[in-house]
Motif scaffolding. Sequence first.
Motif, mmCIF file in Angstrom:
data_model
loop_
_atom_site.group_PDB
_atom_site.id
_atom_site.type_symbol
_atom_site.label_atom_id
_atom_site.label_comp_id
_atom_site.label_asym_id
_atom_site.label_seq_id
_atom_site.Cartn_x
_atom_site.Cartn_y
_atom_site.Cartn_z
ATOM 1 N N ALA A 1 0.828 -1.208 0.000
ATOM 2 C CA ALA A 1 0.000 0.000 0.000
ATOM 3 C C ALA A 1 0.860 1.255 0.000
ATOM 4 C CB ALA A 1 -0.916 -0.004 1.221
ATOM 5 N N LEU A 2 2.015 1.154 0.607
ATOM 6 C CA LEU A 2 2.885 2.323 0.739
ATOM 7 C C LEU A 2 3.678 2.610 -0.530
ATOM 8 C CD1 LEU A 2 4.061 4.399 2.847
ATOM 9 C CD2 LEU A 2 5.875 2.742 3.221
ATOM 10 N N ASP A 3 4.002 1.567 -1.280
ATOM 11 C CA ASP A 3 4.951 1.704 -2.391
ATOM 12 C C ASP A 3 4.523 2.717 -3.443
ATOM 13 O OD1 ASP A 3 6.744 -0.066 -1.323
ATOM 14 O OD2 ASP A 3 5.993 -1.805 -2.439
ATOM 15 N N ARG A 4 3.245 3.006 -3.540
ATOM 16 C CA ARG A 4 2.760 3.920 -4.575
ATOM 17 C C ARG A 4 2.759 5.385 -4.123
ATOM 18 N NH1 ARG A 4 0.121 -0.849 -5.006
ATOM 19 N NH2 ARG A 4 -0.239 -1.705 -7.098
ATOM 20 N N SER A 5 3.166 5.640 -2.906
ATOM 21 C CA SER A 5 3.070 7.000 -2.373
ATOM 22 C C SER A 5 4.299 7.839 -2.721
ATOM 23 C CB SER A 5 2.920 6.956 -0.847
ATOM 24 O OG SER A 5 2.971 8.263 -0.309
ATOM 25 N N GLU A 6 4.048 9.100 -3.035
ATOM 26 C CA GLU A 6 5.133 10.041 -3.310
ATOM 27 C C GLU A 6 5.765 10.580 -2.025
ATOM 28 O OE1 GLU A 6 3.505 13.096 -5.741
ATOM 29 O OE2 GLU A 6 3.282 11.805 -7.515
ATOM 30 N N LEU A 7 5.193 10.231 -0.881
ATOM 31 C CA LEU A 7 5.729 10.710 0.393
ATOM 32 C C LEU A 7 6.879 9.854 0.898
ATOM 33 C CD1 LEU A 7 2.426 11.587 2.311
ATOM 34 C CD2 LEU A 7 3.846 13.061 0.875
ATOM 35 N N VAL A 8 7.116 8.721 0.270
ATOM 36 C CA VAL A 8 8.215 7.857 0.674
ATOM 37 C C VAL A 8 9.551 8.503 0.288
ATOM 38 C CG1 VAL A 8 9.287 5.593 0.310
ATOM 39 C CG2 VAL A 8 6.803 5.793 0.426
ATOM 40 N N PHE A 9 10.537 8.405 1.174
ATOM 41 C CA PHE A 9 11.876 8.888 0.841
ATOM 42 C C PHE A 9 12.913 7.854 1.248
ATOM 43 C CE2 PHE A 9 11.860 9.997 5.287
ATOM 44 C CZ PHE A 9 13.199 10.062 5.675
ATOM 45 N N ASP A 10 14.082 7.974 0.673
ATOM 46 C CA ASP A 10 15.177 7.044 0.942
ATOM 47 C C ASP A 10 16.226 7.764 1.782
ATOM 48 O OD1 ASP A 10 16.722 4.782 0.889
ATOM 49 O OD2 ASP A 10 17.613 5.198 -1.070
ATOM 50 N N PRO A 11 16.367 7.439 3.062
ATOM 51 C CA PRO A 11 17.343 8.152 3.897
ATOM 52 C C PRO A 11 18.768 7.899 3.420
ATOM 53 C CG PRO A 11 15.833 6.806 5.221
ATOM 54 C CD PRO A 11 15.664 6.391 3.801
ATOM 55 N N PRO A 12 19.696 8.808 3.733
ATOM 56 C CA PRO A 12 21.108 8.535 3.456
ATOM 57 C C PRO A 12 21.521 7.238 4.143
ATOM 58 C CG PRO A 12 20.789 10.812 4.160
ATOM 59 C CD PRO A 12 19.484 10.107 4.372
ATOM 60 N N PRO A 13 22.523 6.545 3.612
ATOM 61 C CA PRO A 13 22.894 5.232 4.169
ATOM 62 C C PRO A 13 23.197 5.263 5.664
ATOM 63 C CG PRO A 13 23.975 5.580 2.068
ATOM 64 C CD PRO A 13 23.302 6.867 2.405
ATOM 65 N N GLU A 14 23.931 6.301 6.119
ATOM 66 C CA GLU A 14 24.273 6.332 7.547
ATOM 67 C C GLU A 14 23.040 6.578 8.414
ATOM 68 O OE1 GLU A 14 24.562 10.582 6.190
ATOM 69 O OE2 GLU A 14 25.189 8.627 5.384
ATOM 70 N N ARG A 15 22.061 7.323 7.893
ATOM 71 C CA ARG A 15 20.839 7.575 8.654
ATOM 72 C C ARG A 15 19.998 6.305 8.723
ATOM 73 N NH1 ARG A 15 19.106 12.581 9.532
ATOM 74 N NH2 ARG A 15 21.352 12.870 9.637
ATOM 75 N N ARG A 16 19.914 5.605 7.618
ATOM 76 C CA ARG A 16 19.174 4.343 7.598
ATOM 77 C C ARG A 16 19.815 3.334 8.561
ATOM 78 N NH1 ARG A 16 15.887 1.463 3.876
ATOM 79 N NH2 ARG A 16 15.945 3.215 2.418
#
Length: 354
Positions: free
Chosen positions: A120-135
């Motif tokens: 359900a989430l994958d289609r949202s434009e609100l998703v972001f990819d954190p920088p590797p160290e933050r993740r």
Amino acid sequence: MPSRSRAMEDSGTLGELIAAARFKLRWFDLGRRVQPLTRTLAEAFESGRSPWPHPYLRHAWTGLLLSPEEGGEPAVWFLRRPLDEQGKLQLPVRDGFLRQLTQQLRTDSGGDPAARLQSALDRSELVFDPPPERRASFHARAGLLLKRPPSAYYAAALEYCRDPATRPWDQLGLQGIADLAARWNEHGVLLQGRMARLAAPVFINLCQCLESEAIDHRLAAGIIDRARSQLADGTTDYTPVAAAVRGVSHSVAGGLRRQFLRELLQGPAGRDREVLAAIGSRCPRDLERAEIAEPWLAALAENLDQETFNLLLTDLLFLPEVRPVLLGALRNPARPESLARAFGILLRGSQPTH
């Protein structure tokens, strides 16, 4: 008692929807650092009653840890929500996101609950990819919260810190370094004693992960001593110095950190883009003090391009504790001409056109 699907349809906030889907939700802020958020604060934000407590670049950068009530692997969401002029959630964005999730959950029934939520989430434009160290820091903190063992990379990172000659630094996993940083309380004396011997990439990654930790005076001193040693050697690579700023930015050693920042702003490192950006993005509490805010603003105007000046300054002016100090320095008749010019361009660019 209402059905689960009906409860999801009636949900007015993301927390209510996730609870209706029978998940336990934990909130984290991922803006300037990884930090947990209480459910009370998160619910007040979600309902539109209160601003996001840690705004960054006019957004709420959130990490959500969703644990199924019936057991199983948790799901992780990274959502970036735009804020209004008061720092509150833009309610039309919230409502549109909830409609999207509800519709997807309604049509995608059955199967693993976490997988359904992720779909359900994958289609949202609100998703972001954190920088590797933050993740990596997020997963380290989440693992501690869930009382899970550290990653498979942790043992190698700890062994390397005990004796950096034992293995090549480039064989270390970033997640192991993040797990070590999250356990700094246990290994603080070791880390302080090894700071000078860590390979520069390991030192940088460790500092980037430690920015999410309220490290003590001893560990902060070890980081600062490493940076000062490099500066004394006449380095022109200020990337480790900027990392040191990040590493001590959340430390309880406020006086030690501010002395370090003043030293940087008085020397050539205070003209470096990465160092200035690290101070502006990670040390807003220190910029509440005029003796740091004034030289930082002057260096910002003198050494960075207008776009970066605008980005850093508008973000900080959004913070009520920092805003009056910065405006005082910006309006000071004795301010440098370069600062007056950069601020004037910013003001002209923010005025509406007719």
